[in-house]
Structures are given as structure tokens and as C-alpha cells.
Write an enzyme that holds these catalytic residues in place. Structure first.
Site, PDB file in Angstrom:
ATOM      1  N   GLY A 240       0.838  -1.204   0.000  1.00 52.20           N
ATOM      2  CA  GLY A 240       0.000   0.000   0.000  1.00 52.20           C
ATOM      3  C   GLY A 240       0.867   1.245   0.000  1.00 52.20           C
ATOM      4  N   SER A 241       0.342   2.296   0.596  1.00 53.91           N
ATOM      5  CA  SER A 241       1.043   3.581   0.551  1.00 53.91           C
ATOM      6  C   SER A 241       2.253   3.580   1.489  1.00 53.91           C
ATOM      7  CB  SER A 241       0.090   4.696   0.987  1.00 53.91           C
ATOM      8  OG  SER A 241      -0.178   4.553   2.370  1.00 53.91           O
ATOM      9  N   GLY A 245       2.696   1.903   5.211  1.00 53.32           N
ATOM     10  CA  GLY A 245       3.793   0.962   5.439  1.00 53.32           C
ATOM     11  C   GLY A 245       4.742   1.421   6.534  1.00 53.32           C
ATOM     12  N   GLU A 262       5.797  -3.652   0.678  1.00 57.51           N
ATOM     13  CA  GLU A 262       5.862  -3.303  -0.748  1.00 57.51           C
ATOM     14  C   GLU A 262       5.008  -2.057  -0.904  1.00 57.51           C
ATOM     15  OE1 GLU A 262       4.426  -2.854  -4.307  1.00 57.51           O
ATOM     16  OE2 GLU A 262       3.572  -4.854  -4.038  1.00 57.51           O
ATOM     17  N   CYS A 296       1.344   0.175  -8.533  1.00 61.17           N
ATOM     18  CA  CYS A 296       2.521   0.715  -7.839  1.00 61.17           C
ATOM     19  C   CYS A 296       3.698   0.751  -8.798  1.00 61.17           C
ATOM     20  CB  CYS A 296       2.821  -0.057  -6.566  1.00 61.17           C
ATOM     21  SG  CYS A 296       3.022  -1.776  -6.860  1.00 61.17           S
TER      22      CYS A 296
HETATM   23  C1  UN1 Z   1       1.059  -3.489  -7.574  1.00 62.68           C
HETATM   24  O1  UN1 Z   1       0.686  -2.517  -8.228  1.00 62.68           O
HETATM   25  O2  UN1 Z   1       1.019  -3.478  -6.316  1.00 62.68           O
HETATM   26  O3  UN1 Z   1       4.205  -5.505 -12.170  1.00 62.68           O
HETATM   27  C2  UN1 Z   1       1.502  -4.766  -8.176  1.00 62.68           C
HETATM   28  C3  UN1 Z   1       3.003  -5.221 -12.206  1.00 62.68           C
HETATM   29  C4  UN1 Z   1       2.040  -6.242 -11.666  1.00 62.68           C
HETATM   30  C5  UN1 Z   1       1.889  -6.122 -10.200  1.00 62.68           C
HETATM   31  C6  UN1 Z   1       1.713  -4.736  -9.654  1.00 62.68           C
HETATM   32  N1  UN1 Z   1       2.509  -7.554 -12.004  1.00 62.68           N
HETATM   33  O4  UN1 Z   1       2.573  -4.170 -12.649  1.00 62.68           O
END
Ligand code: UN1
Length: 510
Positions: A240-241, A245, A262, A296
Site C-alpha cells: 500500500g502507501s 507501510g 511493498e 505501484c
Molecule cells: C502493484 O501494483 O502493487 O508488475 C503490483 C506489475 C504487476 C503487479 C503490480 N505484475 O505491474
């Protein structure tokens, strides 16, 4: 919509805590799942109370005792069945992901595919939980290490990958012998409940304890904070953000637990004069506009040589203007809505600050209205000219805003690239071997993921996924990420019949 719910065993009101095979009579508040597509309520979830949460932990602990006694390759066999159970529901699950979080169906199915892929990966891993053996410095001693299951673990996930991120954690944790308690995002509850029902069915068919997998949907005070602070959970994996985290990391560290974080990305791509511009533009389009800029791993910064700034901007504007924005379940649509109106507001606030900080919008950024757009969640993706040191560019705005930043030398490009607090994913576009080697060297990208001639998003499950700096340092999914879900034990066995001490120490006589 009703068909999707029915096919996935969901009702108008669904209990928010249980094992997937059995459910608790939850005592918390009701939570609506609202589709960002049209603002309509899809269904409701009765959230867990603090005491429901405790029930879930008891189940997960009880199940742990039994699950650890199942040999790892047999645990893998259960995960294989889970992968197959998801395979046959790929379409419906994809549709529900689209409905609930608004990503286009193709991407939603891609997400379900990630679940299937990690199941396959975990099946293989279940026979490869390897420890090393060492040569002891003492005669007739054997030294080796082994990996044991860790315990029930907590997994916190975000709305944008409502299935995949959980599965990277849960499927690997299952073969490791752990049981899992999942707290999904409050914005993606139905998707989570649907997959839990599928997985719970597999556990039940195999007459395994149901509490191997658990879900608990609840608010921050009743559930979230308890889970993070709970000493019965040796590992908390959270996605998450950065703000979330940082808090999770602090709380878990204060009880000396392990956390696997993450968090945010602020992913940059460097486009040099040696790049294939057309290829770069196509990759940037997917990386910046895919999932409406809410991955992300989304490309947020394009650091482009000043000589090719104009041609690349033109190519991107051409590509952006062809993006069909609308109902993510319809063919031909490339971009759905943002997750909610607040996200749209945050995007607008960001664009206002960009202008104040000296930046310039060169394409898009409007809020759309009329028809379906009246849900208030649709925007046009935006391209801006900016400088890397603008406070706004230093932040992750979870929206389709792309900053184009000109550079003159590769050294400067890398300095800009690394000059943000986050360190998740990165890429360089070049056909020059030396430029790409510089980028991949220790003097180059400081991110957990570094690519050449592909974008920053859409990573395969086989690699370790995660990043450095404010991204939190955790690694999930493939490679040796499984080690985070087990405890390592170093063992020395003396078969000499003598009492020899290490380091040559002599110590008394009996
Ligand atoms: C995420 O946005 O938390 O690499 C994961 C990617 C995807 C997973 C993203 N396989 O964009």
C-alpha cells in the site's frame, strides 16, 4: 452483475470474516462495495468486530498445527488444485475485478493469470525449500541449515491488485507451511471474498483444516491495528502507501516481528537518443495509462534526452488521444475509471500544484462528465512537462499523470532517476549496450526492478517483486522470496563422541 455475483457464490450481504468454507456471524458495521464504473452498490459486507478478529486468529493458529504436519510437496499439491480451481473461474473473477476496482477486463484477467502463475510456481517451490550444508571446523560434526514454517501470518493488500498481491504472499506461504490471515482493502472486498470461497472449497474437499486460509474485513481500529500489533503473527506482509507501510513497519518492529513491505513507487524510465522511439512510446502508454495509472509500478516519470523531448511528446500525445475511456467491461476501452471520486480530487489537486510549481500540462487531465462519466470517476490521462525536483514530482500521486523531464547527459538522467524517495521499478530505453549496462550497474538505477526496453509495470511473477528506499525493501512472489515466510535454523550434529569446542577453545575437564 447479478450473474457474476451468483457464479462466484456471493450474495447481497456477505459475512466479512471466515475461512472461505465457513463464515462468522460478524458483529461489525456494514460496508458497501461501490463500483467505480457507475457509482452503484454491487453488494454489502458485514465487517468483523475485534472479537471476530480474535476468532479468526484462533482458527489460523489451530490450523497451523495441522498444516505444518502436511509434507511440503503435499501442501504444493493443494496449491496446484487451488490454481486449477482459479483457472476455470478466470472469466468471472476477471469480471468482478473490473466491476469492483474498474480496471479493464483484459488487465483484470491478466491479474487472475498472475494468481494461476504463482500457484504453478509455488507447486514447484514446494519441492525446493532448500537449505545449505556447511563443512564444520570440528572433526566428525555435521552442519546444515533447514527452513521451518513460521506460523500464521498477516497479509494486508491494496485495492489495485485485489487478487494477485494476496496470492503472491498466500500461495508461497502455504507451501512454506504457514497459515494466512488476509485483510484486503475495504475498496475491494467482494473480489477477496470470491477467491476465498474458491480456495476454501479446495481445502474442504481435501478434508484439511479450514483455517489454513482466513479473511478478515474490518475497519482500522477493530481489525487493522490489532492485526499489525498481534504478537501471534510473526510476519506481516503489507502492500500500500508509504504512510501506511511506515506505520506498519514501526508497529511490527516494536514487537520485534518481521514485516515485508511493498509500498509506493515513483517509477522512472530514461529514454536516450539511442532509443527506438516508437517502441518506447508504446511501452510508456501501457506503463502510464494501464490500470488508469493506479499500479505501484506505473510509469510516473519519463526522463528524456532534450533532443528527443519533442518527438517523444508528440508520439505520446498521438497515442494518448486514441485511448478510449469508459466502461472497463466493454471491448475496445483502454482506460476505466479511477477507484473513487477522492482519487479524482487528489489528481486535480496535484495538477493545480504542478502549475504552481512551474510545470505545464501538455495533454489531458480533465474530469469527464455526461452519461456514464457522471459517476465522477473518469478522467483523461495526463502528460506534463516538469522538473524532477518539484515537490509534486517527488511524491506518488496514484493517478494517470506522467511527468516528462528533459536531461542532457546520461549521468544527469540517472541522478534525476534516483533522485526521489521511492525505489520500486525502473527502465531505460536504448539500443546502446554501454548505456544499458551503466543503468543496470550499481552506479545506475537504485530500484528493486530495472528493465531495458520494456516498461516498469507488468512484472512476471517468477522474479522477486519489491523495491528499495521508501518502497520498503520487501520482496514477494518469485525467486527466493519464499524464505521470508519460513524460519531458518542452523544445526550442528556432533557424531565424534568427543566434546570439541569451536574456535579451538579449551574449557575445563569433567
Ligand atoms: C502493484 O501494483 O502493487 O508488475 C503490483 C506489475 C504487476 C503487479 C503490480 N505484475 O505491474
Amino acid at each position: 452483475m447479478q450473474d457474476v455475483l451468483k457464479n462466484l457464490d456471493l450474495s447481497e450481504v456477505n459475512p466479512g470474516a471466515g475461512t472461505g468454507a465457513t463464515w462468522l456471524e460478524c458483529g461489525g458495521d456494514m460496508l458497501e462495495s461501490v463500483s467505480p464504473i457507475d457509482g452503484r452498490v454491487i453488494a454489502n459486507v458485514r465487517q468483523a468486530s475485534a472479537s471476530d478478529y480474535d476468532q479468526v486468529v484462533l482458527k489460523a493458529r489451530e490450523a497451523f498445527r495441522e498444516w505444518t504436519m502436511v509434507p511440503a510437496p503435499k501442501r504444493g499439491e493443494i496449491v496446484r488444485q487451488m490454481g486449477n480451481a482459479v483457472r476455470v473461474r478466470k472469466r468471472e473473477l476477471g469480471a468482478l475485478v473490473s466491476l469492483e476496482v474498474g480496471k479493464i477486463w483484459a488487465e483484470a484477467e491478466g491479474e487472475v493469470q498472475e494468481v494461476i502463475d504463482i500457484c504453478d510456481f509455488a507447486v514447484g517451490q514446494s519441492r525446493m525449500l532448500y537449505g545449505l550444508s556447511m563443512h564444520s571446523e570440528r572433526a566428525k560434526h555435521r552442519m546444515f541449515e533447514q527452513y521451518h514454517p513460521l506460523g500464521p501470518i498477516g497479509v494486508i493488500t491494496a485495492f489495485n491488485f485485489p487478487l494477485a498481491v494476496w496470492s503472491w504472499n498466500a500461495m508461497v506461504a502455504l507451501v512454506a507451511g504457514d497459515t494466512v490471515i488476509w485483510k484486503p482493502s475495504s475498496k475491494a472486498t467482494l473480489t477477496a471474498l470470491a477467491i476465498m470461497r474458491i480456495m476454501g472449497g479446495v481445502l474442504r474437499e481435501n478434508k484439511l483444516p479450514e483455517g489454513v486460509l482466513n479473511i478478515v474485513i474490518g475497519n482500522r481500529n477493530e481489525v487493522g491495528e490489532r492485526l499489525v500489533a498481534d504478537p501471534r503473527l510473526p510476519l506481516i506482509s503489507a502492500t500500500g502507501s508509504v504512510a501506511m507501510g511506515r506505520h506498519v513497519g514501526e508497529v511490527v518492529a516494536s514487537r520485534l516481528g518481521r514485516s515485508l513491505l511493498e509500498l509506493g513507487g515513483n517509477n522512472g524510465v530514461v529514454v536516450t537518443t539511442k532509443a527506438d522511439l516508437e517502441l518506447a512510446a508504446r511501452a510508456i502508454l501501457f506503463g502510464a495509462v494501464g490500470t488508469a495509472g493506479q499500479r505501484c509500478t506505473t510509469i510516473r516519470r519519463v526522463i528524456v534526452h532534450k533532443e528527443i523531448f519533442g518527438p517523444l511528446a508528440d508520439a505520446l500525445i498521438r497515442a494518448y488521444s486514441q485511448v478510449v475511456i469508459g466502461n472497463p467491461l466493454e471491448d475496445g476501452v483502454l482506460m476505466g475509471p479511477l477507484i473513487d471520486r477522492q482519487a479524482v480530487e487528489r489528481m486535480q489537486v496535484a495538477l493545480e500544484s504542478l502549475k504552481k510549481q512551474g510545470g505545464r500540462i501538455i495533454y489531458g487531465g480533465e474530469v469527464l462528465s455526461g452519461g456514464l462519466y457522471d459517476a465522477g470517476t473518469y478522467v483523461t490521462p495526463c502528460i506534463c512537462e516538469a522538473r524532477n525536483n518539484y515537490p509534486l514530482v517527488q511524491e506518488e500521486t496514484f493517478a494517470p499523470i506522467l511527468y516528462m523531464i528533459p536531461y542532457q547527459t546520461l549521468e544527469e538522467a540517472i541522478q534525476y532517476h534516483n533522485g526521489v524517495p521511492q525505489g520500486l521499478s525502473s527502465a531505460i530505453f536504448t539500443n546502446d549496450l554501454l548505456e544499458s549496462e551503466v543503468f543496470l550497474s550499481h552506479m545506475g538505477s537504485d530500484c528493486g526492478i530495472a528493465n531495458v526496453n520494456i516498461g516498469t509495470s507488468g512484472a512476471e511473477i517468477g522474479g522477486a517483486f519489491g523495491g528499495e528506499k521508501d518502497t520498503g525493501g520487501g520482496r514477494e512472489s518469485g525467486s527466493d522470496a519464499w524464505k521470508a515466510y519460513m524460519r531458518r535454523q542452523t544445526c550442528t550434529v556432533n557424531w565424534s563422541g568427543e566434546m570439541e569446542l569451536a574456535q579451538g577453545i579449551e574449557f575445563g575437564k569433567v
